[in-house]
Motif scaffolding. Sequence first.
Motif, PDB file in Angstrom:
ATOM      1  N   ARG A   1      55.089  32.651  57.387  1.00 41.37           N
ATOM      2  CA  ARG A   1      55.739  33.596  56.477  1.00 41.37           C
ATOM      3  C   ARG A   1      57.247  33.623  56.692  1.00 41.37           C
ATOM      4  O   ARG A   1      57.994  33.980  55.799  1.00 41.37           O
ATOM      5  N   ASP A   2      57.690  33.232  57.894  1.00 38.32           N
ATOM      6  CA  ASP A   2      59.121  33.174  58.188  1.00 38.32           C
ATOM      7  C   ASP A   2      59.759  31.876  57.701  1.00 38.32           C
ATOM      8  O   ASP A   2      60.968  31.698  57.813  1.00 38.32           O
ATOM      9  N   PHE A   3      58.935  30.964  57.204  1.00 43.50           N
ATOM     10  CA  PHE A   3      59.408  29.665  56.718  1.00 43.50           C
ATOM     11  C   PHE A   3      58.756  29.411  55.350  1.00 43.50           C
ATOM     12  O   PHE A   3      57.748  28.708  55.252  1.00 43.50           O
ATOM     13  N   PRO A   4      59.308  29.994  54.288  1.00 42.82           N
ATOM     14  CA  PRO A   4      58.674  29.941  52.963  1.00 42.82           C
ATOM     15  C   PRO A   4      58.276  28.541  52.493  1.00 42.82           C
ATOM     16  O   PRO A   4      57.250  28.391  51.821  1.00 42.82           O
TER      17      PRO A   4
ATOM     18  N   CYS B   1      50.650  35.399  54.550  1.00 44.61           N
ATOM     19  CA  CYS B   1      51.616  34.289  54.512  1.00 44.61           C
ATOM     20  C   CYS B   1      52.717  34.514  53.482  1.00 44.61           C
ATOM     21  O   CYS B   1      53.842  34.058  53.672  1.00 44.61           O
ATOM     22  N   THR B   2      52.393  35.197  52.398  1.00 42.94           N
ATOM     23  CA  THR B   2      53.379  35.433  51.342  1.00 42.94           C
ATOM     24  C   THR B   2      53.998  36.832  51.423  1.00 42.94           C
ATOM     25  O   THR B   2      54.621  37.297  50.468  1.00 42.94           O
ATOM     26  N   LYS B   3      53.810  37.474  52.569  1.00 47.28           N
ATOM     27  CA  LYS B   3      54.422  38.775  52.884  1.00 47.28           C
ATOM     28  C   LYS B   3      53.969  39.910  51.969  1.00 47.28           C
ATOM     29  O   LYS B   3      54.670  40.885  51.782  1.00 47.28           O
ATOM     30  N   GLN B   4      52.762  39.788  51.414  1.00 46.73           N
ATOM     31  CA  GLN B   4      52.219  40.866  50.599  1.00 46.73           C
ATOM     32  C   GLN B   4      51.424  41.855  51.448  1.00 46.73           C
ATOM     33  O   GLN B   4      51.066  42.921  50.970  1.00 46.73           O
ATOM     34  N   ARG B   5      51.126  41.450  52.681  1.00 52.86           N
ATOM     35  CA  ARG B   5      50.360  42.266  53.613  1.00 52.86           C
ATOM     36  C   ARG B   5      50.822  41.952  55.023  1.00 52.86           C
ATOM     37  O   ARG B   5      51.303  40.849  55.281  1.00 52.86           O
ATOM     38  N   GLU B   6      50.647  42.878  55.938  1.00 48.97           N
ATOM     39  CA  GLU B   6      51.011  42.659  57.335  1.00 48.97           C
ATOM     40  C   GLU B   6      49.831  42.057  58.101  1.00 48.97           C
ATOM     41  O   GLU B   6      48.678  42.385  57.830  1.00 48.97           O
TER      42      GLU B   6
ATOM     43  N   SER C   1      45.335  13.614  55.144  1.00 47.42           N
ATOM     44  CA  SER C   1      46.505  13.526  56.014  1.00 47.42           C
ATOM     45  C   SER C   1      47.550  14.510  55.522  1.00 47.42           C
ATOM     46  O   SER C   1      47.551  14.920  54.365  1.00 47.42           O
ATOM     47  N   GLY C   2      48.397  14.861  56.430  1.00 43.61           N
ATOM     48  CA  GLY C   2      49.455  15.788  56.087  1.00 43.61           C
ATOM     49  C   GLY C   2      50.226  16.200  57.313  1.00 43.61           C
ATOM     50  O   GLY C   2      50.016  15.681  58.408  1.00 43.61           O
ATOM     51  N   CYS C   3      51.079  17.152  57.112  1.00 44.91           N
ATOM     52  CA  CYS C   3      51.882  17.651  58.226  1.00 44.91           C
ATOM     53  C   CYS C   3      50.990  18.409  59.206  1.00 44.91           C
ATOM     54  O   CYS C   3      49.833  18.736  58.903  1.00 44.91           O
ATOM     55  N   ALA C   4      51.515  18.701  60.367  1.00 37.52           N
ATOM     56  CA  ALA C   4      50.746  19.379  61.415  1.00 37.52           C
ATOM     57  C   ALA C   4      50.221  20.727  60.945  1.00 37.52           C
ATOM     58  O   ALA C   4      49.090  21.110  61.280  1.00 37.52           O
ATOM     59  N   ILE C   5      50.991  21.446  60.162  1.00 37.94           N
ATOM     60  CA  ILE C   5      50.561  22.768  59.703  1.00 37.94           C
ATOM     61  C   ILE C   5      49.368  22.651  58.765  1.00 37.94           C
ATOM     62  O   ILE C   5      48.395  23.401  58.899  1.00 37.94           O
ATOM     63  N   SER C   6      49.390  21.726  57.827  1.00 40.03           N
ATOM     64  CA  SER C   6      48.271  21.619  56.882  1.00 40.03           C
ATOM     65  C   SER C   6      46.998  21.154  57.583  1.00 40.03           C
ATOM     66  O   SER C   6      45.906  21.651  57.290  1.00 40.03           O
ATOM     67  N   VAL C   7      47.099  20.231  58.516  1.00 35.71           N
ATOM     68  CA  VAL C   7      45.925  19.751  59.242  1.00 35.71           C
ATOM     69  C   VAL C   7      45.376  20.857  60.141  1.00 35.71           C
ATOM     70  O   VAL C   7      44.167  21.098  60.182  1.00 35.71           O
TER      71      VAL C   7
ATOM     72  N   ALA D   1      50.348  25.610  54.837  1.00 34.32           N
ATOM     73  CA  ALA D   1      49.322  26.424  55.502  1.00 34.32           C
ATOM     74  C   ALA D   1      48.204  26.836  54.563  1.00 34.32           C
ATOM     75  O   ALA D   1      47.059  27.006  54.992  1.00 34.32           O
ATOM     76  N   THR D   2      48.488  26.986  53.290  1.00 34.87           N
ATOM     77  CA  THR D   2      47.473  27.481  52.354  1.00 34.87           C
ATOM     78  C   THR D   2      46.774  26.378  51.558  1.00 34.87           C
ATOM     79  O   THR D   2      45.817  26.659  50.841  1.00 34.87           O
TER      80      THR D   2
END
Length: 152
Positions: free
Chosen positions: A120-123, A98-103, A63-69, A129-130
């Motif tokens: 990536r816009d919400f650190p 996600c960590t802005k190291q690549r586009e 279980s988790g937030c919508a992003i993790s699921v 997500a990961t």
Amino acid sequence: MADVRDLYQEVIFEHNKNPRNFGVLAEHNRHAVGHNPLCGDQLTIYLEVDEADTVQDVKFEGSGCAISVASASLMTQIIKGKSKAEAEEIFQAFHDVCTKQREADDTPELGKLSVLTGVRDFPSRVKCATLAWHTVHAALEHDEEGASVTTE
């Protein structure tokens, strides 16, 4: 930009409401538990990996937030049939975006998963997500203790 955010939200809501490959994989030969103590997300990833290190099947529960699921659901679809090396390459690309190291434009291998790179816009949401990806990495490495995502 609104269209991208709408797509991002639509995919997250759909995969959270109807996660793909959800449940215990009875015939698994690897598994790991992942935990995000900041958010309370907790996932268990089950893998059936053959002798050639190819993911034959994958499921998750937790279980988790919508992003993790949603991320776990998308991940299971993407890595099924992939070699360990291919799965690790996709994880690294996703993590880097996600960590802005690549586009995102530089990572066509992400496929549908690219809609989640909006985190990536919400650190504070990157860990959500990961989490599934850190957990599948642990399972691929036979680390049943899994992953705790406290830093990126």
